[in-house]
Design a protein around this motif. Structure first.
Motif, PDB file in Angstrom:
ATOM      1  N   ASP A 138       0.811  -1.214   0.000  1.00 16.32           N
ATOM      2  CA  ASP A 138       0.000   0.000   0.000  1.00 16.32           C
ATOM      3  C   ASP A 138       0.846   1.267   0.000  1.00 16.32           C
ATOM      4  N   LEU A 139       2.136   1.154   0.264  1.00 10.10           N
ATOM      5  CA  LEU A 139       3.003   2.332   0.330  1.00 10.10           C
ATOM      6  C   LEU A 139       3.449   2.753  -1.064  1.00 10.10           C
ATOM      7  N   VAL A 140       3.687   4.050  -1.211  1.00 10.62           N
ATOM      8  CA  VAL A 140       4.171   4.589  -2.479  1.00 10.62           C
ATOM      9  C   VAL A 140       5.526   5.257  -2.255  1.00 10.62           C
ATOM     10  N   GLY A 162       5.824  15.903   6.055  1.00 13.77           N
ATOM     11  CA  GLY A 162       5.063  17.108   5.749  1.00 13.77           C
ATOM     12  C   GLY A 162       5.298  17.637   4.348  1.00 13.77           C
ATOM     13  N   SER A 163       6.414  17.264   3.742  1.00 12.73           N
ATOM     14  CA  SER A 163       6.745  17.747   2.398  1.00 12.73           C
ATOM     15  C   SER A 163       6.655  16.648   1.336  1.00 12.73           C
ATOM     16  N   ALA A 164       6.173  15.460   1.718  1.00  9.72           N
ATOM     17  CA  ALA A 164       6.202  14.306   0.821  1.00  9.72           C
ATOM     18  C   ALA A 164       5.258  14.451  -0.362  1.00  9.72           C
ATOM     19  N   THR A 165       5.811  14.272  -1.560  1.00  6.91           N
ATOM     20  CA  THR A 165       5.024  14.241  -2.794  1.00  6.91           C
ATOM     21  C   THR A 165       5.421  12.984  -3.555  1.00  6.91           C
ATOM     22  N   ARG A 166       4.481  12.449  -4.287  1.00  4.88           N
ATOM     23  CA  ARG A 166       4.699  11.178  -4.982  1.00  4.88           C
ATOM     24  C   ARG A 166       5.860  11.273  -5.966  1.00  4.88           C
ATOM     25  N   ASP A 219      -2.278   8.460   1.577  1.00  3.63           N
ATOM     26  CA  ASP A 219      -3.075   9.422   2.350  1.00  3.63           C
ATOM     27  C   ASP A 219      -2.219  10.403   3.142  1.00  3.63           C
ATOM     28  N   GLU A 220      -0.948  10.090   3.310  1.00  2.00           N
ATOM     29  CA  GLU A 220      -0.036  10.939   4.079  1.00  2.00           C
ATOM     30  C   GLU A 220       0.734  11.927   3.211  1.00  2.00           C
ATOM     31  N   LEU A 221       0.584  11.842   1.903  1.00  2.00           N
ATOM     32  CA  LEU A 221       1.320  12.749   1.016  1.00  2.00           C
ATOM     33  C   LEU A 221       0.866  14.183   1.196  1.00  2.00           C
ATOM     34  N   ASP A 271       0.581  16.323  -1.042  1.00  5.30           N
ATOM     35  CA  ASP A 271      -0.357  16.655  -2.129  1.00  5.30           C
ATOM     36  C   ASP A 271      -1.510  15.660  -2.169  1.00  5.30           C
ATOM     37  N   ARG A 272      -1.641  14.858  -1.095  1.00  9.35           N
ATOM     38  CA  ARG A 272      -2.737  13.882  -0.915  1.00  9.35           C
ATOM     39  C   ARG A 272      -2.965  12.991  -2.129  1.00  9.35           C
ATOM     40  N   GLY A 273      -1.852  12.371  -2.590  1.00  6.17           N
ATOM     41  CA  GLY A 273      -1.972  11.400  -3.663  1.00  6.17           C
ATOM     42  C   GLY A 273      -1.898  11.990  -5.047  1.00  6.17           C
ATOM     43  N   GLY A 274      -1.443  13.213  -5.141  1.00  6.49           N
ATOM     44  CA  GLY A 274      -1.399  13.913  -6.433  1.00  6.49           C
ATOM     45  C   GLY A 274      -0.506  13.259  -7.457  1.00  6.49           C
ATOM     46  N   ALA A 275      -0.377  13.901  -8.550  1.00 11.47           N
ATOM     47  CA  ALA A 275       0.358  13.369  -9.705  1.00 11.47           C
ATOM     48  C   ALA A 275       1.849  13.309  -9.415  1.00 11.47           C
ATOM     49  N   THR A 276       2.528  12.517 -10.180  1.00 12.35           N
ATOM     50  CA  THR A 276       3.968  12.421 -10.116  1.00 12.35           C
ATOM     51  C   THR A 276       4.580  13.740 -10.562  1.00 12.35           C
TER      52      THR A 276
END
Length: 116
Positions: A61-63, A74-78, A106-108, A110-115
């Motif tokens: 489930d992790l990305v 707090g700064s994590a983006t996909r 869910d912790e990103l 950008d809440r799961g935003g684009a790459t």
């Protein structure tokens, strides 16, 4: 492959993830070194890669994400899945520089935003 060392490493990585809610990938090699395996040992890199692959398989489930030190979560983006995994990040020179981590979408930030 040293299966005993691999199991110890995976247990430590699971604990790190459970504590912080994410796993910064530098923890793989830092933890392995802390378990007494020197980086010059030819089994170091393959063992670190195997631990990463097993951790990913155990946590599907992790990305993969980029985060900036010191607020990784707090700064994590996909990040894209084809990222070259850097298992030896130097936080001393990494302030503000993106590093890789595994996190639930869910912790990103950008809440799961684009790459990016």
């Amino acid at each position: 492959m040293n299966t005993e060392l691999l199991e110890l490493l995976l247990a430590d990585l699971d604990e790190e993830y459970a504590t912080g809610g994410f796993l910064a990938l530098y923890e793989v090699s830092w933890t392995l070194a802390g378990l007494g395996l020197d980086r010059s040992n030819p089994t170091f890199a393959p063992l670190a890669r195997e631990a990463y692959a097993r951790f990913r398989a155990e946590h599907p489930d992790l990305v993969l994400a980029h985060g900036s030190w010191p607020d990784l979560l707090g700064s994590a983006t996909r990040a894209g899945e084809d990222v070259d995994v850097d298992l030896d990040f130097d936080t001393r020179s990494g302030h503000g520089r993106p590093m890789l981590l595994l996190v639930h979408p869910d912790e990103l930030a950008d809440r799961g935003g684009a790459t990016p």
